[in-house]
Design an enzyme around this catalytic site. Structure first.
Site, mmCIF file in Angstrom:
data_model
loop_
_atom_site.group_PDB
_atom_site.id
_atom_site.type_symbol
_atom_site.label_atom_id
_atom_site.label_comp_id
_atom_site.label_asym_id
_atom_site.label_seq_id
_atom_site.Cartn_x
_atom_site.Cartn_y
_atom_site.Cartn_z
ATOM 1 N N SER A 50 0.820 -1.212 0.000
ATOM 2 C CA SER A 50 0.000 0.000 0.000
ATOM 3 C C SER A 50 0.855 1.265 0.000
ATOM 4 O O SER A 50 0.375 2.342 -0.340
ATOM 5 C CB SER A 50 -0.930 0.017 1.211
ATOM 6 O OG SER A 50 -1.790 -1.091 1.222
ATOM 7 N N GLY A 229 -4.288 -1.838 -0.868
ATOM 8 C CA GLY A 229 -3.455 -1.543 -2.029
ATOM 9 C C GLY A 229 -3.271 -0.050 -2.219
ATOM 10 O O GLY A 229 -3.938 0.769 -1.568
ATOM 11 N N GLY A 231 -2.854 3.687 -4.525
ATOM 12 C CA GLY A 231 -3.475 4.378 -5.645
ATOM 13 C C GLY A 231 -4.786 5.062 -5.303
ATOM 14 O O GLY A 231 -5.294 4.995 -4.188
ATOM 15 N N CYS A 257 -9.428 -1.752 3.413
ATOM 16 C CA CYS A 257 -8.650 -0.594 2.952
ATOM 17 C C CYS A 257 -9.037 -0.202 1.520
ATOM 18 O O CYS A 257 -10.108 0.337 1.305
ATOM 19 C CB CYS A 257 -7.153 -0.897 3.078
ATOM 20 S SG CYS A 257 -6.147 0.605 3.159
ATOM 21 N N PHE A 258 -8.201 -0.464 0.531
ATOM 22 C CA PHE A 258 -8.548 -0.154 -0.848
ATOM 23 C C PHE A 258 -9.822 -0.894 -1.244
ATOM 24 O O PHE A 258 -10.650 -0.380 -1.998
ATOM 25 C CB PHE A 258 -7.389 -0.548 -1.765
ATOM 26 C CG PHE A 258 -7.416 0.110 -3.119
ATOM 27 C CD1 PHE A 258 -7.499 1.486 -3.235
ATOM 28 C CD2 PHE A 258 -7.348 -0.637 -4.280
ATOM 29 C CE1 PHE A 258 -7.519 2.105 -4.483
ATOM 30 C CE2 PHE A 258 -7.365 -0.046 -5.525
ATOM 31 C CZ PHE A 258 -7.446 1.328 -5.634
ATOM 32 N N GLN A 261 -12.773 1.143 -0.245
ATOM 33 C CA GLN A 261 -13.016 2.265 -1.152
ATOM 34 C C GLN A 261 -13.673 1.800 -2.452
ATOM 35 O O GLN A 261 -14.594 2.442 -2.963
ATOM 36 C CB GLN A 261 -11.691 2.975 -1.439
ATOM 37 C CG GLN A 261 -11.070 3.611 -0.198
ATOM 38 C CD GLN A 261 -9.588 3.889 -0.364
ATOM 39 O OE1 GLN A 261 -9.040 3.826 -1.465
ATOM 40 N NE2 GLN A 261 -8.920 4.181 0.745
ATOM 41 N N ASN A 299 -3.521 2.611 6.837
ATOM 42 C CA ASN A 299 -2.636 3.150 5.811
ATOM 43 C C ASN A 299 -3.493 3.539 4.614
ATOM 44 O O ASN A 299 -3.654 2.769 3.672
ATOM 45 C CB ASN A 299 -1.569 2.135 5.387
ATOM 46 C CG ASN A 299 -0.750 2.662 4.220
ATOM 47 O OD1 ASN A 299 -0.695 3.872 3.983
ATOM 48 N ND2 ASN A 299 -0.130 1.779 3.468
ATOM 49 N N GLY A 301 -4.840 7.116 2.177
ATOM 50 C CA GLY A 301 -4.863 8.539 1.894
ATOM 51 C C GLY A 301 -6.155 8.978 1.240
ATOM 52 O O GLY A 301 -6.342 10.161 0.952
ATOM 53 N N PHE A 302 -7.061 8.003 0.975
ATOM 54 C CA PHE A 302 -8.357 8.290 0.377
ATOM 55 C C PHE A 302 -9.449 7.730 1.282
ATOM 56 O O PHE A 302 -9.185 6.851 2.113
ATOM 57 C CB PHE A 302 -8.468 7.660 -1.014
ATOM 58 C CG PHE A 302 -7.523 8.256 -2.020
ATOM 59 C CD1 PHE A 302 -7.929 9.283 -2.853
ATOM 60 C CD2 PHE A 302 -6.217 7.783 -2.135
ATOM 61 C CE1 PHE A 302 -7.059 9.842 -3.776
ATOM 62 C CE2 PHE A 302 -5.339 8.323 -3.058
ATOM 63 C CZ PHE A 302 -5.756 9.360 -3.881
ATOM 64 N N HIS A 351 -6.666 -2.069 8.517
ATOM 65 C CA HIS A 351 -6.024 -3.364 8.278
ATOM 66 C C HIS A 351 -6.248 -4.277 9.484
ATOM 67 O O HIS A 351 -5.556 -4.139 10.495
ATOM 68 C CB HIS A 351 -4.519 -3.177 8.063
ATOM 69 C CG HIS A 351 -4.164 -2.465 6.799
ATOM 70 N ND1 HIS A 351 -3.045 -2.774 6.055
ATOM 71 C CD2 HIS A 351 -4.772 -1.451 6.128
ATOM 72 C CE1 HIS A 351 -2.975 -1.989 4.995
ATOM 73 N NE2 HIS A 351 -4.025 -1.174 5.025
ATOM 74 N N GLU A 353 -5.552 -7.437 9.815
ATOM 75 C CA GLU A 353 -4.749 -8.660 9.825
ATOM 76 C C GLU A 353 -3.623 -8.633 10.855
ATOM 77 O O GLU A 353 -2.813 -9.551 10.933
ATOM 78 C CB GLU A 353 -4.180 -8.946 8.430
ATOM 79 C CG GLU A 353 -2.980 -8.130 8.024
ATOM 80 C CD GLU A 353 -3.249 -6.652 7.930
ATOM 81 O OE1 GLU A 353 -2.415 -5.869 8.413
ATOM 82 O OE2 GLU A 353 -4.299 -6.256 7.397
#
Length: 393
Positions: A50, A229, A231, A257-258, A261, A299, A301-302, A351, A353
């Site tokens: 990530s 992940g 991006g 996380c990703f 989103q 972790n 940023g979006f 996260h 895990e």
């Protein structure tokens, strides 16, 4: 410290300059400057996909005390674009340590800087926001380095999951008796995620980020999982369409996380870039389904732009915000339920895990198991009913 004492330069895209010493590999690197508030777990941070294209600033002053081992890696390599620390350990001390952090960074070509005021840098990023940055142990002119920083790519609009994903599918077998099969889309997956699922009797088929719905269905999954992940989720379209297809056919879904989103976008919500993001292993989140507060690892940023109160009707059912960050009310989880109120899919922004720590959110993997168990039971009952109808006809 075993590494070089060559001078190094850090320049932010707004022109702020920090001077320190080279740490890790000699050279030059660029990325998005972000800070992590974790006081430990730096090896898991470094190897978390990530962090691809990000220069990580550690807010804890002493980094490298426990060295590096071969057991705590979350992927096969270090993914951070650069590393910023205040006081690196001169000598690592831990029974698992096999080499120093400085040696590991040097070996993997990760350019870093030490000996700077990371508190001042962190406060600057909190006030101004995450921004592009350059670190160089070969350039001495800040203005020259600044021009190269301004020419570097931005995180907003970047589609990066394919750059960190596995190229070939692989299987993590269930520990003990196999109970379920899960198709896990690798958008930057950490090693402990499929491991925690396998410990619950799940056979995990880890698939490349570019996989199609047909390739997902080919493993006959009981559930679909999207990993963390890097991006911008707004720049990612293929995985969103895959997820929409999976939701339409009623496949239970769990995303982190990703994956949270992209779940939000599949449900029709927007996403936006946070000013400086959430990163570290000490972020408080409330699970609104239980009203319990858990300390979690972040972790991102979006974030997902969804209403905190009430439910939103989507083409797949009713969506609600299930988890909220207690620091700033950012959406930290989503749930999708059918008209009868039955849980169909869910996701969290953090996260769970536990790599590195804490363990407060491990229950989410059990919730995924319960979700698949209920889904399999409903399918079995439906098949039995159809069979009886056909026999009576």
């Amino acid at each position: 410290m075993t590494g070089s004492t060559t001078g190094a330069l850090l320049v932010l895209e707004d022109g702020r300059v920090f001077r320190g010493e080279s740490y890790g590999a000699t050279g030059e690197t660029f990325g998005e400057a972000v800070f992590s508030t974790g006081m430990t777990g730096y090896q898991e941070t470094l190897t978390d996909p990530s962090y691809h294209r990000q220069v990580v600033v550690m807010t804890a002053p002493h980094i490298g005390n426990t060295g590096v081992n071969d057991d705590d890696r979350e992927s096969k390599r270090i993914w951070v674009a650069g590393y910023v620390v205040r006081d690196p350990a001169r000598v690592p001390s831990n029974w698992q340590s096999v080499r120093s952090l400085d040696e590991e960074l040097t070996e993997q070509g990760v350019v870093g800087i030490s000996g700077i005021d990371t508190r001042a840098l962190t406060r600057h990023l909190r006030e101004r926001g995450a921004m592009r940055v350059g670190i160089s142990s070969t350039e001495t002119d800040p203005d020259a380095l600044l021009q190269r920083v301004l020419a570097a790519g931005e995180m907003k609009g970047a589609e990066l999951s394919d750059e960190v994903s596995t190229r070939e599918a692989y299987v993590v077998p269930a520990v003990g008796e196999k109970r379920f099969t899960v198709a896990a889309l690798d958008l930057g997956i950490k090693a402990n995620t499929p491991r925690m699922m396998s410990e619950r009797g799940i056979e995990v088929h880890v698939l490349p980020a570019t996989s199609s719905l047909e390739e997902v269905n080919a493993v006959s999954p009981d559930g679909l999982f999207f990993s963390n992940g890097p991006g911008d989720p707004a720049a990612t379209t293929g995985q969103v369409e895959l997820l929409k297809g999976a939701l339409a056919q009623g496949l239970p879904y769990f995303g982190i996380c990703f994956g949270n989103q992209l779940f939000g976008r599949a449900l029709g919500f927007g996403t936006y870039k946070l000013k400086y993001g959430h990163r570290g292993i000490n972020q408080p989140v409330m699970d609104r389904t239980t009203n319990k507060v858990e300390v979690t690892a972040h972790n991102h940023g979006f974030a997902v732009d969804a209403p905190l109160e009430g439910s939103t009707r989507t083409e797949f059912g009713d969506a609600t915000v299930s988890h909220v960050c207690l620091n700033d009310d950012v959406v930290e989880g989503l749930e999708l339920r059918d008209d009868a109120g039955t849980l169909k899919s869910f996701s969290v922004q953090y996260h769970p895990e536990a790599a590195a720590g804490p363990h407060d959110a491990a229950y989410l993997f059990d919730r995924f198991v319960d979700l698949m168990e209920s889904s399999v039971s409903r399918r079995s009952q439906s098949d039995l009913l159809n069979q009886r109808t056909e026999e009576e006809a």
